[in-house]
Scaffold this motif. Sequence first.
Motif, PDB file in Angstrom:
ATOM      1  N   THR A  53      16.971 -12.941  91.928  1.00 52.99           N
ATOM      2  CA  THR A  53      16.056 -14.301  91.290  1.00 52.99           C
ATOM      3  C   THR A  53      14.820 -13.342  91.088  1.00 52.99           C
ATOM      4  N   GLY A  54      13.832 -14.002  90.511  1.00 55.80           N
ATOM      5  CA  GLY A  54      12.518 -13.694  90.117  1.00 55.80           C
ATOM      6  C   GLY A  54      11.764 -14.717  89.317  1.00 55.80           C
ATOM      7  N   TYR A  55      10.421 -13.955  88.778  1.00 52.90           N
ATOM      8  CA  TYR A  55       9.536 -14.733  88.338  1.00 52.90           C
ATOM      9  C   TYR A  55       8.899 -14.051  87.206  1.00 52.90           C
ATOM     10  N   THR A  56       9.624 -13.208  86.269  1.00 53.37           N
ATOM     11  CA  THR A  56       8.944 -12.355  85.435  1.00 53.37           C
ATOM     12  C   THR A  56       9.753 -12.495  84.037  1.00 53.37           C
ATOM     13  N   GLY A  57      11.091 -13.060  84.137  1.00 54.19           N
ATOM     14  CA  GLY A  57      11.655 -13.172  82.819  1.00 54.19           C
ATOM     15  C   GLY A  57      12.570 -11.965  82.688  1.00 54.19           C
ATOM     16  N   GLU A  58      12.544 -11.293  83.733  1.00 56.05           N
ATOM     17  CA  GLU A  58      13.706 -10.028  83.606  1.00 56.05           C
ATOM     18  C   GLU A  58      14.532  -9.792  84.650  1.00 56.05           C
ATOM     19  N   ASP A  59      15.445  -9.404  84.549  1.00 54.55           N
ATOM     20  CA  ASP A  59      16.615  -9.064  85.386  1.00 54.55           C
ATOM     21  C   ASP A  59      15.644  -8.579  86.799  1.00 54.55           C
ATOM     22  N   GLY A  60      16.296  -8.866  88.032  1.00 52.17           N
ATOM     23  CA  GLY A  60      15.709  -8.401  89.129  1.00 52.17           C
ATOM     24  C   GLY A  60      16.269  -9.069  90.591  1.00 52.17           C
ATOM     25  N   PHE A  61      15.481  -8.613  91.432  1.00 55.97           N
ATOM     26  CA  PHE A  61      16.037  -8.829  92.928  1.00 55.97           C
ATOM     27  C   PHE A  61      14.514  -9.358  93.581  1.00 55.97           C
ATOM     28  N   GLU A  62      14.833 -10.367  94.540  1.00 54.36           N
ATOM     29  CA  GLU A  62      14.015 -10.635  95.441  1.00 54.36           C
ATOM     30  C   GLU A  62      14.565 -10.188  96.976  1.00 54.36           C
ATOM     31  N   LEU A  63      13.784  -9.671  97.566  1.00 52.64           N
ATOM     32  CA  LEU A  63      14.283  -9.278  98.905  1.00 52.64           C
ATOM     33  C   LEU A  63      13.564 -10.021 100.000  1.00 52.64           C
ATOM     34  N   ALA A  64      14.202 -10.438 101.041  1.00 50.18           N
ATOM     35  CA  ALA A  64      13.465 -11.239 102.249  1.00 50.18           C
ATOM     36  C   ALA A  64      13.829 -10.320 103.457  1.00 50.18           C
ATOM     37  N   CYS A  65      12.782  -9.969 104.348  1.00 48.11           N
ATOM     38  CA  CYS A  65      13.088  -9.148 105.592  1.00 48.11           C
ATOM     39  C   CYS A  65      11.975  -9.566 106.574  1.00 48.11           C
ATOM     40  N   ALA A  66      12.132  -8.968 107.624  1.00 47.17           N
ATOM     41  CA  ALA A  66      11.061  -9.354 108.780  1.00 47.17           C
ATOM     42  C   ALA A  66       9.823  -8.345 108.519  1.00 47.17           C
ATOM     43  N   PRO A  67       8.619  -9.107 108.529  1.00 46.03           N
ATOM     44  CA  PRO A  67       7.361  -8.505 108.312  1.00 46.03           C
ATOM     45  C   PRO A  67       7.477  -6.896 108.725  1.00 46.03           C
ATOM     46  N   GLN A  68       7.809  -6.643 109.862  1.00 43.57           N
ATOM     47  CA  GLN A  68       7.646  -5.474 110.326  1.00 43.57           C
ATOM     48  C   GLN A  68       8.440  -4.451 109.888  1.00 43.57           C
ATOM     49  N   ASP A  69       9.441  -4.738 109.165  1.00 41.96           N
ATOM     50  CA  ASP A  69      10.329  -3.831 108.647  1.00 41.96           C
ATOM     51  C   ASP A  69       9.869  -3.781 106.941  1.00 41.96           C
ATOM     52  N   ALA A  70       9.165  -4.584 106.436  1.00 41.38           N
ATOM     53  CA  ALA A  70       8.674  -4.499 105.018  1.00 41.38           C
ATOM     54  C   ALA A  70       8.173  -3.176 104.749  1.00 41.38           C
ATOM     55  N   GLY A  71       7.159  -2.603 105.290  1.00 43.14           N
ATOM     56  CA  GLY A  71       6.779  -1.408 105.007  1.00 43.14           C
ATOM     57  C   GLY A  71       7.863  -0.294 104.671  1.00 43.14           C
ATOM     58  N   ARG A  72       9.081  -0.285 105.464  1.00 40.59           N
ATOM     59  CA  ARG A  72       9.840   0.790 105.390  1.00 40.59           C
ATOM     60  C   ARG A  72      10.689   0.434 103.840  1.00 40.59           C
ATOM     61  N   LEU A  73      11.020  -0.724 103.714  1.00 35.72           N
ATOM     62  CA  LEU A  73      11.690  -1.298 102.473  1.00 35.72           C
ATOM     63  C   LEU A  73      10.794  -0.808 101.155  1.00 35.72           C
ATOM     64  N   TRP A  74       9.494  -1.320 101.186  1.00 35.44           N
ATOM     65  CA  TRP A  74       8.517  -0.918 100.221  1.00 35.44           C
ATOM     66  C   TRP A  74       8.514   0.496 100.107  1.00 35.44           C
ATOM     67  N   ASP A  75       8.543   1.308 100.951  1.00 36.64           N
ATOM     68  CA  ASP A  75       8.192   2.914 100.796  1.00 36.64           C
ATOM     69  C   ASP A  75       9.548   3.321 100.092  1.00 36.64           C
TER      70      ASP A  75
END
Lengths: 378, 124
Positions: free
Chosen positions: A200-222
């Motif tokens: 899913t997304g909100y840009t008009g492009e292909d893509g993904f939205e990833l939901a995770c626990a806030p304390q893990d978001a940094g690792r995923l982002w990096d």
Amino acid sequence: MPGRRTSLYERQRALGASFAPFAGWELPLQYAAGILAEHRAVRCAAGLFDVSHMGALALRGPAAGEAMDWLCVNDPRGLDAGMALYTPLCRRDAGTQDDAVAYCLEPGRSYLFIVNAANVEADAAWMRSELDETGIAARGAEIVDESARTALVALQGPAAVDILGALLPAGEREPVAALRPFTFRAGGAAAGVSCLLARTGYTGEDGFELACAPQDAGRLWDALLAAGQERGLLPCGLGARDTLRLEAALPLYGHELDLETSPLEARLGRFVRVQGRHCCAGDALVRQAAAGPERALVGLLPQPPAIARAGAVVRTPAGEPLGVVTSGTYAPTLGRAVALARCRRGQAPIGSVVVVDVRGRAVRADVVRLPFYARGKG
Amino acid sequence: MAEFPRDVAYTPEHEWYRVQDGTIGVTDHAQRSLGDVVYVELPAVGAVLEAGRPFGTIESVKSVSDLFAPVGGRVAAVNTALADEPERVNREPYGGGWLIRVDPSGEPAGLLDADAYRRLVEGT
């Protein structure tokens, strides 16, 4: 008063973000590269957005299916586990309370709404009061605000599938790449972080939205930034999110939608599926559809170099009031300004010319077919 | 960090003015706050500016701002390159991104030096 910060705030600062207040949050407006470069990255390669500010409302219980039917303006009845639905959420008078994506975790029992940050509390209160009043809550349907326990990042752009693939276990790459739009996988992991992976997304492009626990978001982002580096990925702020969604003519609550506007007046008729269902706004929407809504959302191309922004008044060339610009900006992909305007229905047909008041100056604008930008196939 | 060159004077509205040649532009701090500039509307050569009054607009993706004259006078030159390359304002706010040159009609008044302007924008 300083705004709330997401779990990624320090990383965003280190990436050169400039911050702006948004719905009680302090969020990146843009990073060092700037809105134009970020916009281009999403259209041509990939962009990474932190959208953790968005609300997450869980709906659970044995009567959750009945609750979905009552709350959703789009038809939720066919939703199976792993399917998501874009739906307006409307009051009984057809005014729009919010728009949301509802993820089906277990049909008839468990759903997750991702809603606009500014509306989380009001949405939850409205949902609870509707479910109480109808007895659905008593039959077993509970709304739980999971926002504080949910971080959300959006990886958007043609390279998104390759970048995400690099972070998945070998056996997960194929099924994730094969996810169709508005489907998702729960219980998976990317870069070792448990997350829900949605196409899913909100840009008009292909893509993904990833939901995770806030304390893990940094690792995923990096991990996403690192995997994307060679593929042209840029971190992107709210500025690019707005220009991207506007080119794709996706509505933004508070602009194209509000309590005084029905989805039928916001070009969202295809998401209004209330016939033969028990939806709280059903009667009002059916009546409005039969009578024909008074207003309609149209696309404008103001004559360059003028940029018509939200609030600008739209008139006929003869000077008769037609409506108002709901969103307007410079559209980087088109290299010119675009605007959405809510006008008296039928008075600004595609191909006609209107006049927009841009800070006291009358600017000619062509009414055009929407969206302004649609990604090519293949 | 934003640059605050010492050879120009500053308005509190974030324009700079080089007394030696009458050049006017927007500051590095201003271009950073605006973000990507997509359009600059400037007066024609020969137009008369009044000190402290708006003489044009600068528009970025996100916002539009008035430009305020640091000094009164007649417009002697306009940076026509900005019509095709408004991004010059972002790239070289004190160089190729200059806006106009004026023949001043008097002494500029109420302008800030680099240190005072820096204190203003950094809030110290």
